[in-house]
Write a protein that holds these residues in place. Structure first.
Motif, PDB file in Angstrom:
ATOM      1  N   LEU A 150      -1.866 -18.418  -2.004  1.00  0.00           N
ATOM      2  CA  LEU A 150      -2.885 -17.662  -2.741  1.00  0.00           C
ATOM      3  C   LEU A 150      -2.688 -16.159  -2.600  1.00  0.00           C
ATOM      4  O   LEU A 150      -3.279 -15.375  -3.330  1.00  0.00           O
ATOM      5  N   HIS A 187       0.877 -15.950 -10.263  1.00  0.00           N
ATOM      6  CA  HIS A 187       0.591 -16.317 -11.655  1.00  0.00           C
ATOM      7  C   HIS A 187       1.615 -15.794 -12.645  1.00  0.00           C
ATOM      8  O   HIS A 187       1.411 -15.860 -13.835  1.00  0.00           O
ATOM      9  N   LYS A 235       4.588 -17.098 -12.534  1.00  0.00           N
ATOM     10  CA  LYS A 235       5.490 -18.240 -12.668  1.00  0.00           C
ATOM     11  C   LYS A 235       4.774 -19.374 -13.388  1.00  0.00           C
ATOM     12  O   LYS A 235       3.565 -19.520 -13.280  1.00  0.00           O
ATOM     13  N   LEU A 236       5.537 -20.197 -14.106  1.00  0.00           N
ATOM     14  CA  LEU A 236       4.943 -21.337 -14.790  1.00  0.00           C
ATOM     15  C   LEU A 236       4.541 -22.404 -13.781  1.00  0.00           C
ATOM     16  O   LEU A 236       3.511 -23.049 -13.905  1.00  0.00           O
ATOM     17  N   GLN A 291       2.924 -23.985 -10.742  1.00  0.00           N
ATOM     18  CA  GLN A 291       1.833 -23.679  -9.811  1.00  0.00           C
ATOM     19  C   GLN A 291       2.179 -24.296  -8.467  1.00  0.00           C
ATOM     20  O   GLN A 291       2.487 -25.475  -8.399  1.00  0.00           O
ATOM     21  N   PHE A 312      -7.574 -21.029 -10.986  1.00  0.00           N
ATOM     22  CA  PHE A 312      -6.260 -20.863 -10.357  1.00  0.00           C
ATOM     23  C   PHE A 312      -5.210 -21.755 -11.026  1.00  0.00           C
ATOM     24  O   PHE A 312      -4.126 -21.291 -11.367  1.00  0.00           O
ATOM     25  N   LEU A 313      -5.553 -23.023 -11.237  1.00  0.00           N
ATOM     26  CA  LEU A 313      -4.556 -23.964 -11.764  1.00  0.00           C
ATOM     27  C   LEU A 313      -4.176 -23.656 -13.215  1.00  0.00           C
ATOM     28  O   LEU A 313      -3.064 -23.933 -13.638  1.00  0.00           O
ATOM     29  N   LEU A 314      -5.119 -23.077 -13.981  1.00  0.00           N
ATOM     30  CA  LEU A 314      -4.805 -22.762 -15.384  1.00  0.00           C
ATOM     31  C   LEU A 314      -4.182 -21.377 -15.533  1.00  0.00           C
ATOM     32  O   LEU A 314      -3.524 -21.110 -16.529  1.00  0.00           O
ATOM     33  N   SER A 315      -4.359 -20.523 -14.546  1.00  0.00           N
ATOM     34  CA  SER A 315      -3.986 -19.115 -14.723  1.00  0.00           C
ATOM     35  C   SER A 315      -2.490 -18.912 -14.929  1.00  0.00           C
ATOM     36  O   SER A 315      -2.086 -18.018 -15.647  1.00  0.00           O
ATOM     37  N   LYS A 354      -0.447 -20.900 -16.447  1.00  0.00           N
ATOM     38  CA  LYS A 354       0.125 -21.713 -17.515  1.00  0.00           C
ATOM     39  C   LYS A 354       0.063 -20.970 -18.850  1.00  0.00           C
ATOM     40  O   LYS A 354      -1.012 -20.685 -19.355  1.00  0.00           O
TER      41      LYS A 354
END
Lengths: 202, 309
Positions: A73, A79, A81-82, A84, B300-303, B305
Motif C-alpha cells: 500500500l 496504481h 501498474k495493471l 494489483q 484500491f482494487l479498481l484504481s 485497472k
C-alpha cells in the motif's frame, strides 16, 4: 534457447550462520535487547525476523516483539501498474514509539521497498531509531538507503534475480542468483532447483 | 486473482473468487482504520468524484473517508447547487467534470442503470453507490464482511432479509452476493412489498416473520422506505411492527449465536425495537465501520485497472 545459469550463493548452514551473526551484531550495536522490536517485511523478511528473535532469545533470554508488514500500500508504483498486488496483513501489535526498530528483509536491491516500509513504520508512531537488517545486499540502490546489518554482500548485474528460499514457505534453505538473460519465472527456477539442476559455481 | 471488470456495478455477475478477494483485501484496510494514523499513500494522484444525486449520510461519508484515507483527491457533487438545476443532462455533467481529469466516479442515483450508463460515456472507473431499486454492491459486501468476521465463513449460514424487499437495492445485492458465497438466503415481508416474480431470486420466501427466522443465524432488517410508501402498501406502521417488527420476543426463535443487522438509517420502533437495535448481538455500528474498510478495498482494487481484461 537460453542456457540455464543458476548460481548457489548460500546454503542452509550459510543462512543459519548469517542470521546468528546479524543477531549478535544487533545486540552489540543496541547494547542489549531491552528496547528492541523486530518488523519483518512479508514474506521472507518476516520469517527471517522470527529467526533473529529466536536467536536473540537464546543469547539474551529476552523475548523481542516481532511484527509483520506488507508494504504494497506504500509502494510508489501501486496504481501505475495493471497488476494489483495481493495485499496481505500488516500485524504490528506493539507500540513502536521510543523503541529501536529493526526492519528485516531478505534482499536489499533498489531500496524502494525499504522506503515504503519506513513510511509505514512512521505511521505507527515515532520510533527512537529504525535500523535495517538484510540477508542479502545485492546493490543497485535507487535511493540513499544503507543497511546496518548484512548477511552477505553480493555483486550482481541489474537484470539478475536473487531468490531466497526458506524452509517456512518454500521447504528448502538456499539463496540463488538467476543470471541475466534468463527469462525463467521464480516457479520455474524453483522447479529446476528441486530437480537438482544447479549450474554455476558456489 | 484480480477483479475482471474495471467497474463495480453490482454483485449479480460477481464470482465467489472476486467477492473473496474484496473481503480479504478489506481485512487489511480494517486494520489500517484502527491505527493511530489512519491513512496510507496508496491512491496519491488519483482523483475521485462523488456523484450523489440522492440524499445519503453513511455511504457518502464512508466513501469520502475511504478515499481520503487512501490519499486520493476527492470532489463532491451536489445536484442542488449545480448546473443540473439549469437543465444540464447527466451525461453532460459527468463528461464536463471528467474533462477536469477525474479517474474514478462513485455514483448514487434514483434511477437504476445510471452507473452502467456512465461506463458507456466516460473513461473513469465507475463504482455503484446505489442505483434506484437495482443494486447497492458495497453495502452487500460490507454486510458479508461483517458476517464473515463473526462466523469466519459465509457458506451454509442461514441469512434472512426482512422488510421492504421490493424497493430495496440492498436486498438484491445481498441475495446475489450471499448466494454466490454459499449462504442459505430467505426473504420475508408483506406480500405487497415482495417484488413481482420474487421466486426468480431462487431464495426461500416468507410472509410470516416467525417462520422465516426460525433457526436463522443472521437477520438483516431493511428499512421501511417511508418516502416510497405513498401507494399504501401496508395499512399502518403499527400493523407492520406487529407482523414484521424485530422484537426481543422474536429473538428466541433464532439460533444461539445470532446476529442482528440493519443497513440504516433505522426507523426505531417500526422495523426494529430499541432493545434489539442496541442489543449485544446487534452489529449495526460494526457494519458502518466495516463499510469504510470494504470501500477502501474496492477503490484500491479498481484504481489500477485501466482496461477490461
Amino acid at each position: 534457447m537460453t542456457k540455464e545459469k543458476i548460481e548457489t550463493l548460500m546454503d542452509e548452514k550459510d543462512i543459519a550462520r548469517a542470521i546468528i551473526r546479524i543477531s549478535h551484531e544487533i545486540l552489540e550495536k543496541n547494547s542489549g535487547a531491552e528496547t528492541l522490536v523486530l518488523i519483518g517485511i512479508l514474506n521472507r523478511g518476516a520469517d527471517i525476523a522470527k529467526r533473529v528473535a529466536d536467536r536473540i532469545k537464546e543469547i539474551e533470554g529476552i523475548e523481542i516483539p516481532v511484527g509483520l508488514m506488507d508494504i504494497n500500500l506504500y509502494r510508489d508504483d501501486v496504481h501505475s501498474k495493471l497488476d494489483q498486488p495481493v495485499i496481505q496483513r500488516t500485524e504490528i501489535l506493539f507500540d513502536v514509539v521510543d523503541r529501536n526498530v529493526i526492519l528485516v528483509d531478505d534482499v536489499l536491491f533498489t531500496g524502494r521497498t525499504i522506503r515504503a516500509a519506513l513510511d509505514q513504520i512512521i505511521d505507527f508512531g515515532r520510533p527512537r531509531s529504525i535500523q535495517l537488517a538484510v540477508l542479502i545486499d545485492r546493490g543497485h540502490r535507487e535511493l540513499p538507503i544503507r543497511p546496518d546489518f548484512v548477511g552477505k554482500n553480493i555483486p550482481t548485474s541489474k537484470d539478475d534475480r536473487v531468490l531466497v528460499r526458506l524452509m517456512e514457505k518454500d521447504g528448502q534453505e538456499i539463496v540463488v542468483v538467476a543470471k541475466s538473460g534468463m527469462k525463467k519465472s521464480p516457479s520455474e527456477i524453483k522447479k529446476a532447483l528441486k530437480s537438482g539442476k544447479k549450474g554455476g559455481k558456489k | 486473482m484480480q477483479l475482471r471488470s474495471r467497474h463495480l456495478l453490482g454483485l449479480e455477475d460477481a464470482t465467489a473468487e472476486e467477492i473473496t478477494l474484496i473481503l480479504d483485501t478489506a481485512e487489511t484496510f480494517r486494520e489500517i482504520i484502527e491505527r493511530p494514523i489512519k491513512k496510507v499513500p496508496t491512491l496519491r494522484g488519483i482523483t475521485v468524484l462523488n456523484l450523489f444525486y440522492e440524499p445519503s449520510t453513511r455511504t457518502r461519508i464512508s466513501f469520502e473517508l475511504a478515499e481520503k484515507r487512501l490519499s486520493a483527491d476527492t470532489v463532491s457533487f451536489t445536484p442542488g447547487t449545480s448546473s443540473v438545476k439549469k437543465g444540464e443532462s447527466l451525461r453532460d455533467t459527468v463528461q464536463n467534470i471528467e474533462a477536469m481529469k477525474i479517474d474514478m466516479v462513485v455514483v448514487r442515483h434514483s434511477s437504476s442503470g445510471v452507473p452502467y450508463f456512465l461506463t458507456q460515456c466516460t473513461q473513469s472507473n465507475i463504482i455503484n453507490a446505489g442505483d434506484g431499486a437495482h443494486e447497492h454492491p458495497t453495502q452487500a459486501l460490507l454486510d458479508m464482511f461483517t458476517i464473515r468476521r463473526k462466523y469466519k465463513k459465509l457458506k451454509d449460514l442461514r441469512v434472512v432479509l426482512v422488510g421492504d424487499i421490493k424497493h430495496s437495492r440492498v436486498v438484491r445485492s445481498n441475495i446475489w452476493g450471499l448466494k454466490t458465497m454459499g449462504a442459505s438466503v430467505a426473504v420475508c415481508g408483506p406480500s405487497t412489498l415482495l417484488p413481482f416474480e420474487v421466486e426468480k431470486f431462487g431464495v426461500d420466501i416468507f410472509t410470516d416473520l416467525d417462520k422465516a427466522i426460525d433457526g436463522a443465524d443472521v437477520v438483516n432488517i431493511m428499512r421501511i422506505q417511508l418516502e416510497r410508501q405513498q401507494a399504501g402498501l401496508f395499512p399502518s406502521q403499527r400493523e407492520y411492527t406487529n407482523l414484521f417488527g424485530m422484537t426481543r420476543e422474536r429473538l428466541q426463535l433464532l439460533n444461539k449465536n445470532y446476529t442482528i443487522m440493519h443497513p440504516g438509517p433505522i426507523n426505531r420502533g417500526v422495523e426494529i425495537t430499541n432493545e434489539v437495535a442496541d442489543g449485544d448481538s446487534s452489529v449495526i455500528l460494526e457494519q458502518v465501520t466495516n463499510g469504510q474498510a470494504v470501500r477502501m478495498a474496492v477503490l484500491f482494487l479498481l484504481s489500477g485497472k485501466k482496461e477490461e481484461e
